[in-house]
Enzyme design. Structure first.
Site, PDB file in Angstrom:
ATOM      1  N   ASN A 116       0.896  -1.167   0.081  1.00  0.00           N
ATOM      2  CA  ASN A 116       0.014  -0.053  -0.065  1.00  0.00           C
ATOM      3  C   ASN A 116       0.903   1.253   0.161  1.00  0.00           C
ATOM      4  O   ASN A 116       0.524   2.301  -0.511  1.00  0.00           O
ATOM      5  CB  ASN A 116      -0.939   0.237   1.222  1.00  0.00           C
ATOM      6  CG  ASN A 116      -1.558   1.408   1.614  1.00  0.00           C
ATOM      7  OD1 ASN A 116      -2.481   1.877   0.664  1.00  0.00           O
ATOM      8  ND2 ASN A 116      -1.368   2.075   2.445  1.00  0.00           N
ATOM      9  N   ARG A 174      -8.411   5.357   1.740  1.00  0.00           N
ATOM     10  CA  ARG A 174      -7.808   4.531   0.336  1.00  0.00           C
ATOM     11  C   ARG A 174      -6.634   5.435  -0.154  1.00  0.00           C
ATOM     12  O   ARG A 174      -5.510   5.013  -0.723  1.00  0.00           O
ATOM     13  CB  ARG A 174      -8.603   4.322  -0.769  1.00  0.00           C
ATOM     14  CG  ARG A 174      -9.196   2.784  -0.551  1.00  0.00           C
ATOM     15  CD  ARG A 174     -10.037   2.646   0.494  1.00  0.00           C
ATOM     16  NE  ARG A 174     -10.916   1.280   0.579  1.00  0.00           N
ATOM     17  CZ  ARG A 174     -12.084   1.200   0.451  1.00  0.00           C
ATOM     18  NH1 ARG A 174     -13.052   2.093   0.003  1.00  0.00           N
ATOM     19  NH2 ARG A 174     -12.724  -0.081   0.476  1.00  0.00           N
ATOM     20  N   ASP A 183       1.939   6.905   0.191  1.00  0.00           N
ATOM     21  CA  ASP A 183       0.820   6.016  -0.228  1.00  0.00           C
ATOM     22  C   ASP A 183       1.073   5.966  -1.943  1.00  0.00           C
ATOM     23  O   ASP A 183       0.964   6.798  -2.413  1.00  0.00           O
ATOM     24  CB  ASP A 183      -0.330   6.797   0.109  1.00  0.00           C
ATOM     25  CG  ASP A 183      -1.679   5.699   0.040  1.00  0.00           C
ATOM     26  OD1 ASP A 183      -1.409   4.750   0.857  1.00  0.00           O
ATOM     27  OD2 ASP A 183      -2.674   5.674  -0.587  1.00  0.00           O
ATOM     28  N   ARG A 211      -0.376 -12.571   2.806  1.00  0.00           N
ATOM     29  CA  ARG A 211      -1.259 -11.703   3.613  1.00  0.00           C
ATOM     30  C   ARG A 211      -1.074 -10.303   3.140  1.00  0.00           C
ATOM     31  O   ARG A 211       0.169  -9.905   2.752  1.00  0.00           O
ATOM     32  CB  ARG A 211      -0.757 -11.739   5.138  1.00  0.00           C
ATOM     33  CG  ARG A 211      -1.076 -10.450   5.942  1.00  0.00           C
ATOM     34  CD  ARG A 211      -0.434 -10.429   7.143  1.00  0.00           C
ATOM     35  NE  ARG A 211      -0.893  -9.207   8.018  1.00  0.00           N
ATOM     36  CZ  ARG A 211      -0.830  -7.984   8.072  1.00  0.00           C
ATOM     37  NH1 ARG A 211       0.081  -7.440   7.429  1.00  0.00           N
ATOM     38  NH2 ARG A 211      -1.342  -6.952   8.962  1.00  0.00           N
ATOM     39  N   ASP A 213      -1.104  -6.485   3.470  1.00  0.00           N
ATOM     40  CA  ASP A 213      -1.018  -5.656   4.475  1.00  0.00           C
ATOM     41  C   ASP A 213      -1.706  -4.310   4.100  1.00  0.00           C
ATOM     42  O   ASP A 213      -1.943  -4.106   2.963  1.00  0.00           O
ATOM     43  CB  ASP A 213       0.610  -5.249   4.831  1.00  0.00           C
ATOM     44  CG  ASP A 213       0.372  -4.211   5.933  1.00  0.00           C
ATOM     45  OD1 ASP A 213       0.262  -4.677   6.900  1.00  0.00           O
ATOM     46  OD2 ASP A 213       1.014  -2.967   5.526  1.00  0.00           O
ATOM     47  N   HIS A 217      -6.648  -0.163   3.172  1.00  0.00           N
ATOM     48  CA  HIS A 217      -6.163   1.274   2.516  1.00  0.00           C
ATOM     49  C   HIS A 217      -5.915   1.223   1.048  1.00  0.00           C
ATOM     50  O   HIS A 217      -5.535   2.035   0.338  1.00  0.00           O
ATOM     51  CB  HIS A 217      -4.994   1.529   3.272  1.00  0.00           C
ATOM     52  CG  HIS A 217      -5.245   1.743   4.714  1.00  0.00           C
ATOM     53  ND1 HIS A 217      -5.952   2.707   5.239  1.00  0.00           N
ATOM     54  CD2 HIS A 217      -5.239   0.630   5.795  1.00  0.00           C
ATOM     55  CE1 HIS A 217      -5.984   2.518   6.715  1.00  0.00           C
ATOM     56  NE2 HIS A 217      -5.693   1.201   7.006  1.00  0.00           N
ATOM     57  N   GLU A 249      -5.723  -7.938   5.132  1.00  0.00           N
ATOM     58  CA  GLU A 249      -5.780  -7.083   6.452  1.00  0.00           C
ATOM     59  C   GLU A 249      -7.015  -6.150   6.278  1.00  0.00           C
ATOM     60  O   GLU A 249      -6.416  -5.042   5.767  1.00  0.00           O
ATOM     61  CB  GLU A 249      -4.387  -6.824   6.965  1.00  0.00           C
ATOM     62  CG  GLU A 249      -4.510  -6.312   8.353  1.00  0.00           C
ATOM     63  CD  GLU A 249      -3.956  -5.188   8.576  1.00  0.00           C
ATOM     64  OE1 GLU A 249      -3.871  -4.741   9.869  1.00  0.00           O
ATOM     65  OE2 GLU A 249      -3.453  -4.435   7.722  1.00  0.00           O
ATOM     66  N   ASN A 314      -3.050 -10.888  16.965  1.00  0.00           N
ATOM     67  CA  ASN A 314      -1.900 -10.811  16.144  1.00  0.00           C
ATOM     68  C   ASN A 314      -0.864 -10.099  16.418  1.00  0.00           C
ATOM     69  O   ASN A 314      -0.744  -9.513  17.716  1.00  0.00           O
ATOM     70  CB  ASN A 314      -2.568 -10.323  14.686  1.00  0.00           C
ATOM     71  CG  ASN A 314      -2.792  -8.911  14.361  1.00  0.00           C
ATOM     72  OD1 ASN A 314      -2.740  -8.296  15.405  1.00  0.00           O
ATOM     73  ND2 ASN A 314      -3.161  -8.256  13.557  1.00  0.00           N
ATOM     74  N   ARG A 353      -4.981 -19.192  12.366  1.00  0.00           N
ATOM     75  CA  ARG A 353      -3.657 -18.888  12.395  1.00  0.00           C
ATOM     76  C   ARG A 353      -3.410 -18.789  13.840  1.00  0.00           C
ATOM     77  O   ARG A 353      -3.989 -18.129  14.410  1.00  0.00           O
ATOM     78  CB  ARG A 353      -3.356 -17.479  11.731  1.00  0.00           C
ATOM     79  CG  ARG A 353      -2.029 -16.944  11.696  1.00  0.00           C
ATOM     80  CD  ARG A 353      -1.908 -15.633  11.047  1.00  0.00           C
ATOM     81  NE  ARG A 353      -2.617 -14.490  11.457  1.00  0.00           N
ATOM     82  CZ  ARG A 353      -2.665 -13.362  11.123  1.00  0.00           C
ATOM     83  NH1 ARG A 353      -2.637 -13.030   9.706  1.00  0.00           N
ATOM     84  NH2 ARG A 353      -3.526 -12.415  11.681  1.00  0.00           N
TER      85      ARG A 353
END
Ligand code: QV4
Ligand code: CA
Length: 513
Positions: A116, A174, A183, A211, A213, A217, A249, A314, A353
């Site tokens: 991201n 986002r 970003d 995964r 991350d 976003h 995520e 986590n 997990r």
């Protein structure tokens, strides 16, 4: 009919991203947070494969910013500088060796993909990165990728600070910066292709999935665009046409406009309500009781089981980062934690997990852990300490290795034994004594009340003597723990006192004497 079959077959090919691609009868993932690649390779061979673990989530393998104030926090790895495989966990050779050795013993590797953003806006310029690549955060210049100013969202974000200021505005979430992290402009094909190229290098090495991350976003369609460019998995270990497992995520505790369900098209999502609610129930906060777990899963407002990746804690919320709040159970509350993990692994909901942590000098000031930044056990030169194994099979050097705790490891095996069996024979006392089975393969019972329990309940299991895999286990056809006698009608007597070391008992058909 034939058309229906064709449609189903075509759909089947697109379903790969929901499947962890584990070998049959291996169902759980363990997050070996901050472990070195060499240690993971050995752990796959000496422990994870023999104990039926399905795969490992590894920390971000790419080059990141080196932060010295504070001194090498764990979170520096969430500030990418390039996509070279070069981090405190090891170099590319070591990474490849790990992937090969783990796959060779049937243990999959999932990479934490931080795509991201790059490093924080105040990351400075120079070569203070884990591989020494030059960058200039102020100019948005990352020549080792390469990315330049055009590849970032600075112009697209409309908040005064350039930061996400409100999670109620889906555009900010986002297109603006999360904690000042630069970003990326994921609507650009160049950025999408660059990310896909990085992920494809990992796939070609034998990685089984990712995964994603900070997925919340990124726009779901932008994630989709780079996923569509991914290769199928390496046929040295996977069958032709296998897609990488994807779990995104997305923290959706309700109450925000962005929903986990927006991301189902891409793969699974992390269900953060799971750990937050389970912690509340097991701590008996807010009037919650284990009896209410009877309809655990979708009945609690969670995403569908086949879209969920679940966990008790986590790497963020075990130290107060991210979301979940104070109810989250961790190794610091070992007795309750083992019950929560035991419940999760026995219950059919989701892909599970298990967390494997390092110890840090936790210290609360005004309710906040001021040492929440502390990185992995390390030597004075900043290198990560290896995971040493003590004679009693626990880990040294401040590695907690929850996955090696007998109760947790044996429940990972339990989940494999009962895989595919229905949730059955629920029993509760209206309070915090509950039990359930998984078809005729396994059964678990808890006493989280403040009084002793002595009950006869239906297990659904065939008659025989079983070894409780929480207080011990079956070894050479003998039981090192409590024994449970199931009679011909499936009934069994269970006694659990409030002062039991672990107030739960679990039995399964592979632990029958
Ligand atoms: C701070 C301020 C900024 C300021 C800046 C100035 O917040 O406003 O402009 O200083 O330099 C670290 C610091 C943070 C700092 C930032 C940039 O903690 O104070 O900004 O770096 O220098 C991890 C940590 C973060 C850490 C980040 C990058 O948790 O604390 O930020 O790594 O190093 C939300 C998201 C969710 C996210 C969760 C933590 O929706 O996606 O927050 N979870 C994932 C990872 C998590 C990681 C990130 C996302 C970012 O699981 O570990 O954040 O990749 O809920
Ligand atoms: Ca973004």
């Amino acid at each position: 009919m034939r058309i229906l079959l064709l449609v189903l077959a075509a759909a089947g090919l697109c379903w790969g991203q929901y499947n962890p691609n584990t070998v049959p009868k291996r169902t759980s993932i363990v997050h070996l947070f901050e472990w070195r690649w060499q240690d993971i390779a050995e752990e796959c061979e000496r422990y994870l494969a023999p104990n039926g673990f399905g795969g490992v989530q590894v920390s971000p393998p790419n080059e990141n910013l080196v932060i010295t104030s504070p001194n090498r926090p764990w979170w520096e790895r969430y500030q990418p500088i390039s996509y070279k495989i070069c981090s405190r966990s090891g170099n590319e050779e070591q990474f490849k060796d790990m992937v090969k050795r783990c796959n060779d013993v049937g243990v999959r590797i999932y990479v934490d993909a931080v795509v991201n953003h790059m490093c924080g806006a105040a990351g400075g310029s120079g070569t203070h990165s884990t591989c020494g690549s030059y960058f200039n955060a102020g100019n948005r210049d990352f020549p080792a990728v390469p990315y330049s100013g055009w590849d970032f969202n600075d112009g697209k974000c409309h908040t005064g600070s350039g930061e996400i200021e409100s999670y109620n505005d889906i555009y900010q979430v986002r297109d603006c910066r999360l904690s000042s992290l630069l970003d990326l402009a994921l609507e650009k094909d160049y950025v999408r292709s660059t990310i896909a190229e990085y992920m494809n290098r990992l796939i070609d090495m034998g990685v089984a999935g990712f995964r994603i991350d900070a997925a919340k976003h990124m726009w779901p369609g932008d994630i989709r665009a780079f996923l569509d460019k991914l290769h199928n998995l390496n046929t040295q270990w996977f069958s032709e046409g296998t897609k990488p497992f994807i779990y995104q995520e997305v923290i959706d505790l309700g109450g925000e406009p962005i929903k986990g369900s927006e991301y189902f098209g891409n793969g699974r999502v992390t269900e953060f309500k799971y750990g937050a609610k389970l912690g509340t129930v097991i701590r008996k906060w807010n009037g919650e009781k284990m009896a209410y777990l009877k309809n655990w899963g979708e009945g609690w407002g969670f995403v569908p089981s086949d879209r969920a990746l679940v966990f008790v804690d986590n790497h963020d919320n075990q130290r107060g980062h991210g979301a979940g709040g104070a109810s989250i159970l961790t190794f610091w509350d070992a007795r309750l934690y083992k019950m929560a993990v035991g419940f999760m692994l026995a219950h059919p909901y989701g892909v599970t997990r298990v967390m494997s942590s390092f110890r840090w000098p936790r210290y609360f000031e005004n309710g906040k852990d001021v040492n929440d930044w502390v990185g992995p056990p390390s030597n004075s030169d900043g290198s990560t300490k290896s995971v040493t194994i003590n004679p009693d099979t626990t880990c040294g050097n401040d590695w907690v290795c929850e996955h090696r705790w007998r109760q947790i490891r044996n429940m990972v095996i339990f989940r494999n034994v009962v895989d595919g069996e229905p949730f059955s024979n629920w029993w509760d006392n209206g309070s915090n004594q509950v039990a359930f089975g998984r078809g005729n393969k396994g059964f678990i019972i808890f006493n989280n009340d403040d009084w002793n329990m002595n009950v006869y309940v239906q297990t659904g299991l065939p008659a025989g003597t079983y070894c409780d895999v929480i207080s011990g286990q079956k070894e050479n056809n003998r039981c090192t723990g409590k024994q449970v006698f199931v009679s011909g009608d499936g009934m069994a007597n269970f006694q659990i006192n409030t002062d039991a070391e672990d107030p739960f008992i679990a039995i399964h058909v592979d632990a029958k004497l």
